[in-house]
Design a protein around this motif. Structure first.
Motif, PDB file in Angstrom:
ATOM      1  N   ALA A 141      18.244  66.875  18.193  1.00 23.72           N
ATOM      2  CA  ALA A 141      18.006  65.546  18.766  1.00 23.72           C
ATOM      3  C   ALA A 141      17.561  64.552  17.692  1.00 23.72           C
ATOM      4  CB  ALA A 141      16.971  65.636  19.885  1.00 23.72           C
ATOM      5  N   LEU A 142      16.727  64.999  16.768  1.00 18.99           N
ATOM      6  CA  LEU A 142      16.310  64.127  15.658  1.00 18.99           C
ATOM      7  C   LEU A 142      17.518  63.708  14.823  1.00 18.99           C
ATOM      8  CD1 LEU A 142      12.994  65.648  14.236  1.00 18.99           C
ATOM      9  CD2 LEU A 142      13.281  63.441  15.367  1.00 18.99           C
ATOM     10  N   ALA A 143      18.410  64.659  14.556  1.00 16.78           N
ATOM     11  CA  ALA A 143      19.614  64.336  13.788  1.00 16.78           C
ATOM     12  C   ALA A 143      20.485  63.347  14.552  1.00 16.78           C
ATOM     13  CB  ALA A 143      20.383  65.615  13.486  1.00 16.78           C
ATOM     14  N   ARG A 144      20.609  63.558  15.859  1.00 19.65           N
ATOM     15  CA  ARG A 144      21.421  62.675  16.688  1.00 19.65           C
ATOM     16  C   ARG A 144      20.860  61.249  16.686  1.00 19.65           C
ATOM     17  NH1 ARG A 144      21.102  66.036  20.743  1.00 19.65           N
ATOM     18  NH2 ARG A 144      22.553  67.546  19.876  1.00 19.65           N
ATOM     19  N   ALA A 145      19.538  61.159  16.579  1.00 18.29           N
ATOM     20  CA  ALA A 145      18.877  59.849  16.560  1.00 18.29           C
ATOM     21  C   ALA A 145      18.868  59.206  15.172  1.00 18.29           C
ATOM     22  CB  ALA A 145      17.444  59.997  17.073  1.00 18.29           C
ATOM     23  N   GLY A 146      19.460  59.892  14.191  1.00 13.27           N
ATOM     24  CA  GLY A 146      19.522  59.345  12.844  1.00 13.27           C
ATOM     25  C   GLY A 146      18.267  59.559  12.019  1.00 13.27           C
ATOM     26  N   ARG A 147      17.375  60.458  12.464  1.00 16.50           N
ATOM     27  CA  ARG A 147      16.120  60.683  11.747  1.00 16.50           C
ATOM     28  C   ARG A 147      16.209  61.810  10.721  1.00 16.50           C
ATOM     29  NH1 ARG A 147      11.775  58.415  14.277  1.00 16.50           N
ATOM     30  NH2 ARG A 147      10.883  58.570  12.180  1.00 16.50           N
ATOM     31  N   LEU A 148      17.270  62.607  10.771  1.00 17.53           N
ATOM     32  CA  LEU A 148      17.461  63.710   9.828  1.00 17.53           C
ATOM     33  C   LEU A 148      18.859  63.624   9.233  1.00 17.53           C
ATOM     34  CD1 LEU A 148      16.024  66.964  11.482  1.00 17.53           C
ATOM     35  CD2 LEU A 148      15.050  65.648   9.602  1.00 17.53           C
ATOM     36  N   SER A 149      18.943  63.767   7.919  1.00 17.02           N
ATOM     37  CA  SER A 149      20.222  63.782   7.227  1.00 17.02           C
ATOM     38  C   SER A 149      20.179  64.880   6.172  1.00 17.02           C
ATOM     39  CB  SER A 149      20.496  62.427   6.576  1.00 17.02           C
ATOM     40  OG  SER A 149      21.687  62.455   5.828  1.00 17.02           O
ATOM     41  N   THR A 150      21.149  65.784   6.202  1.00 16.14           N
ATOM     42  CA  THR A 150      21.165  66.913   5.291  1.00 16.14           C
ATOM     43  C   THR A 150      22.021  66.611   4.074  1.00 16.14           C
ATOM     44  OG1 THR A 150      21.120  68.318   7.260  1.00 16.14           O
ATOM     45  CG2 THR A 150      21.471  69.409   5.161  1.00 16.14           C
TER      46      THR A 150
ATOM     47  N   GLY B 137      12.245  79.210  14.079  1.00 12.40           N
ATOM     48  CA  GLY B 137      11.602  78.374  15.081  1.00 12.40           C
ATOM     49  C   GLY B 137      12.037  78.801  16.467  1.00 12.40           C
ATOM     50  N   THR B 138      11.568  78.082  17.461  1.00 10.95           N
ATOM     51  CA  THR B 138      11.874  78.432  18.847  1.00 10.95           C
ATOM     52  C   THR B 138      13.208  77.814  19.269  1.00 10.95           C
ATOM     53  OG1 THR B 138      10.835  76.476  19.831  1.00 10.95           O
ATOM     54  CG2 THR B 138       9.389  78.336  19.288  1.00 10.95           C
ATOM     55  N   ARG B 139      13.700  78.244  20.431  1.00 14.68           N
ATOM     56  CA  ARG B 139      14.937  77.646  20.944  1.00 14.68           C
ATOM     57  C   ARG B 139      14.734  76.154  21.213  1.00 14.68           C
ATOM     58  NH1 ARG B 139      15.176  82.018  24.692  1.00 14.68           N
ATOM     59  NH2 ARG B 139      15.403  80.554  26.418  1.00 14.68           N
ATOM     60  N   GLN B 140      13.559  75.785  21.731  1.00 12.95           N
ATOM     61  CA  GLN B 140      13.286  74.366  21.979  1.00 12.95           C
ATOM     62  C   GLN B 140      13.210  73.597  20.667  1.00 12.95           C
ATOM     63  OE1 GLN B 140      13.039  72.617  25.039  1.00 12.95           O
ATOM     64  NE2 GLN B 140      13.238  70.947  23.554  1.00 12.95           N
TER      65      GLN B 140
ATOM     66  N   ALA C 164      23.466  76.000  21.280  1.00 17.49           N
ATOM     67  CA  ALA C 164      22.944  74.659  21.567  1.00 17.49           C
ATOM     68  C   ALA C 164      24.078  73.662  21.377  1.00 17.49           C
ATOM     69  CB  ALA C 164      21.785  74.324  20.637  1.00 17.49           C
ATOM     70  N   PRO C 165      24.258  72.722  22.297  1.00 11.45           N
ATOM     71  CA  PRO C 165      25.366  71.766  22.173  1.00 11.45           C
ATOM     72  C   PRO C 165      25.179  70.833  20.981  1.00 11.45           C
ATOM     73  CG  PRO C 165      23.912  71.154  23.993  1.00 11.45           C
ATOM     74  CD  PRO C 165      23.465  72.506  23.522  1.00 11.45           C
ATOM     75  N   LEU C 166      26.283  70.594  20.258  1.00  9.54           N
ATOM     76  CA  LEU C 166      26.221  69.643  19.152  1.00  9.54           C
ATOM     77  C   LEU C 166      26.236  68.204  19.651  1.00  9.54           C
ATOM     78  CD1 LEU C 166      28.518  71.196  16.392  1.00  9.54           C
ATOM     79  CD2 LEU C 166      26.024  71.130  16.491  1.00  9.54           C
ATOM     80  N   ASP C 167      26.869  67.959  20.786  1.00 11.69           N
ATOM     81  CA  ASP C 167      26.895  66.618  21.388  1.00 11.69           C
ATOM     82  C   ASP C 167      27.237  65.532  20.370  1.00 11.69           C
ATOM     83  OD1 ASP C 167      26.402  67.425  23.945  1.00 11.69           O
ATOM     84  OD2 ASP C 167      24.239  67.039  23.899  1.00 11.69           O
ATOM     85  N   GLY C 168      28.335  65.735  19.662  1.00  4.68           N
ATOM     86  CA  GLY C 168      28.828  64.703  18.760  1.00  4.68           C
ATOM     87  C   GLY C 168      28.394  64.831  17.328  1.00  4.68           C
ATOM     88  N   LEU C 169      27.459  65.732  17.004  1.00  7.01           N
ATOM     89  CA  LEU C 169      27.032  65.899  15.625  1.00  7.01           C
ATOM     90  C   LEU C 169      28.146  66.523  14.782  1.00  7.01           C
ATOM     91  CD1 LEU C 169      23.375  67.262  15.998  1.00  7.01           C
ATOM     92  CD2 LEU C 169      24.064  65.002  15.149  1.00  7.01           C
ATOM     93  N   ASP C 170      28.262  66.071  13.541  1.00  9.54           N
ATOM     94  CA  ASP C 170      29.175  66.671  12.574  1.00  9.54           C
ATOM     95  C   ASP C 170      28.696  68.090  12.281  1.00  9.54           C
ATOM     96  OD1 ASP C 170      30.648  67.465  10.370  1.00  9.54           O
ATOM     97  OD2 ASP C 170      29.918  65.875   9.058  1.00  9.54           O
ATOM     98  N   PRO C 171      29.533  69.124  12.471  1.00 14.98           N
ATOM     99  CA  PRO C 171      29.064  70.490  12.246  1.00 14.98           C
ATOM    100  C   PRO C 171      28.596  70.748  10.816  1.00 14.98           C
ATOM    101  CG  PRO C 171      31.441  70.443  12.638  1.00 14.98           C
ATOM    102  CD  PRO C 171      30.915  69.093  12.988  1.00 14.98           C
ATOM    103  N   VAL C 172      29.194  70.085   9.844  1.00 14.44           N
ATOM    104  CA  VAL C 172      28.760  70.284   8.451  1.00 14.44           C
ATOM    105  C   VAL C 172      27.344  69.775   8.259  1.00 14.44           C
ATOM    106  CG1 VAL C 172      29.179  69.603   6.054  1.00 14.44           C
ATOM    107  CG2 VAL C 172      31.096  70.277   7.511  1.00 14.44           C
ATOM    108  N   GLN C 173      27.038  68.636   8.841  1.00 16.77           N
ATOM    109  CA  GLN C 173      25.679  68.097   8.764  1.00 16.77           C
ATOM    110  C   GLN C 173      24.701  68.896   9.616  1.00 16.77           C
ATOM    111  OE1 GLN C 173      23.832  65.083   7.482  1.00 16.77           O
ATOM    112  NE2 GLN C 173      25.254  65.700   5.880  1.00 16.77           N
ATOM    113  N   ALA C 174      25.191  69.389  10.754  1.00 12.41           N
ATOM    114  CA  ALA C 174      24.296  70.036  11.716  1.00 12.41           C
ATOM    115  C   ALA C 174      23.986  71.473  11.378  1.00 12.41           C
ATOM    116  CB  ALA C 174      24.911  69.967  13.116  1.00 12.41           C
ATOM    117  N   VAL C 175      24.930  72.195  10.763  1.00 13.27           N
ATOM    118  CA  VAL C 175      24.726  73.642  10.621  1.00 13.27           C
ATOM    119  C   VAL C 175      23.493  74.003   9.794  1.00 13.27           C
ATOM    120  CG1 VAL C 175      26.244  74.094   8.611  1.00 13.27           C
ATOM    121  CG2 VAL C 175      25.964  75.820  10.409  1.00 13.27           C
ATOM    122  N   PRO C 176      23.116  73.270   8.732  1.00 11.30           N
ATOM    123  CA  PRO C 176      21.884  73.646   8.035  1.00 11.30           C
ATOM    124  C   PRO C 176      20.631  73.471   8.896  1.00 11.30           C
ATOM    125  CG  PRO C 176      23.264  72.251   6.649  1.00 11.30           C
ATOM    126  CD  PRO C 176      23.808  72.176   8.035  1.00 11.30           C
ATOM    127  N   LEU C 177      20.736  72.662   9.941  1.00 15.79           N
ATOM    128  CA  LEU C 177      19.576  72.433  10.793  1.00 15.79           C
ATOM    129  C   LEU C 177      19.187  73.685  11.574  1.00 15.79           C
ATOM    130  CD1 LEU C 177      20.410  68.869  12.148  1.00 15.79           C
ATOM    131  CD2 LEU C 177      19.052  69.497  10.139  1.00 15.79           C
TER     132      LEU C 177
END
Length: 344
Positions: free
Chosen positions: A305-314, A295-298, A138-151
């Motif tokens: 997308a939630l993280a990209r929108a600033g709604r999730l922070s790890t 969870g599912t691929r979707q 799945a594309p990170l599209d600008g997300l910090d990998p450290v923040q994104a990987v637990p997602l």
């Protein structure tokens, strides 16, 4: 390359040197930029010989992010240099569940020897990782990998649980989160993002309760002998419409079973060996009990997308590959608040 492996039952993780992997047909080679560490890894290493569907050694790490380094013959859909996250619960790709993107519930994967990275296939606690198919990226599209990987697990699993049950959480309802660790603090945020429910979080330390509050919990309670009465008081004796147990010890599953309302929903997400009796009279009427698995691929696309929108922070703490064994030690002692992330 350096890698961290589970090499023998009852032993801790070990740092080793392995040959750099080469992608085969349809596969993708990633240069790992971040890898998550999870409690389930500890259970894996503590398992009795013969109880797992695979034998060690195996490189650990089922939460992965990286940059595409090389494509195997026939691999398409991503390009060298793409920053991606890895969808971990790989399935056969052709059954009804997989066709719907629900590879986490593929009924054929185990029989076909298809296993998630870090949980049978070589995982992400290494400098490089082989991903079996491009559809699992799945594309990170600008997300910090450290923040994104637990997602990819700690975010994906609670997102799936909440998404499958949010119809039970209308305005005025209450949701309970038991355990505010790596998954639980993200569950609180996901509930706030997806539902109008009041969120009550429980844990055993004030530090974890502070994390619950900063993650958006409306109430944060100590999970002790007074917790059942406190939950009953907060719900007017009716119980919570949904309860998500991220510990699943005998004590917490008993608490969860007593806290869920009639026609409510109870999701058992932890691996603490607790269980919920399901029989007439053992729960309030109409309660459903589920055991979600990733969870599912979707769902993964939605979480990112939630993280990209600033709604999730790890909440994260980072370690090098050399420090990974120490990170596992601290995790086993309860010394990691949030999620440990290894940066090779």
């Amino acid at each position: 390359m350096k890698a961290v492996q589970f090499r023998a039952h009852g032993r801790g993780p070990e740092l080793v040197t392995l040959p750099d992997p080469v992608p085969g047909p349809g596969q993708v080679l990633l240069k790992v930029t971040a890898a998550g560490i999870c409690h389930s890894d500890l259970s894996l290493m503590a398992a009795e010989p013969g109880t797992l569907s695979f034998a060690p050694p195996v490189t650990l790490g089922h939460e992965a992010a990286g940059v595409v380094e090389e494509l195997g013959p026939g691999a398409a859909g991503v390009a060298v240099g793409d920053a991606v996250a890895v969808y971990g619960p790989w399935g056969c790709g052709v059954c009804r569940a997989c066709a719907a993107g629900r590879e986490n519930y593929c009924p054929h994967a185990a029989a076909l020897g298809i296993r998630p990275p870090g949980l049978g296939s070589p995982g992400a606690l290494a400098e490089y990782l082989i991903v079996d198919r491009p559809r699992h990226l799945a594309p990170l599209d600008g997300l910090d990998p450290v923040q994104a990987v637990p997602l990819t697990d700690a975010g994906l699993t609670p997102y799936h649980a909440v998404a499958e049950s949010r119809h039970r959480l209308p305005p005025g309802s209450t949701a309970v989160v038991i355990g505010v660790g790596g998954l639980g603090h993200l569950a609180v945020q996901i509930l706030r993002a997806l539902t109008p429910a009041r969120v009550i979080a429980l844990d055993v330390t004030e530090e974890r309760l502070s994390l619950a509050r900063s993650s958006g919990a409306h109430e944060a309670l100590l999970s002790d002998d007074a917790a059942p009465a406190a939950l009953s008081g907060l719900t007017g004796g009716m119980g919570a419409a949904a309860v998500y147990d991220f510990v699943a010890s005998p004590a917490t599953t008993a608490l969860a079973a007593g806290a869920v309302a009639a026609d409510g929903h109870l999701a058992v997400l932890g691996i603490g060996r607790g269980s919920v009796p399901v029989a007439f009279g053992s729960l309030r009427p109409g309660v459903t009990v589920t055991v979600p698995y990733w969870g599912t691929r979707q769902d993964l696309l939605d979480v990112l997308a939630l993280a990209r929108a600033g709604r999730l922070s790890t909440r994260t703490e980072t370690f090098s590959l050399d420090q990974a064994p120490e990170a596992y030690r601290r995790l086993s002692e309860g010394g990691i608040v949030g999620r440990a992330v290894v940066v090779p």
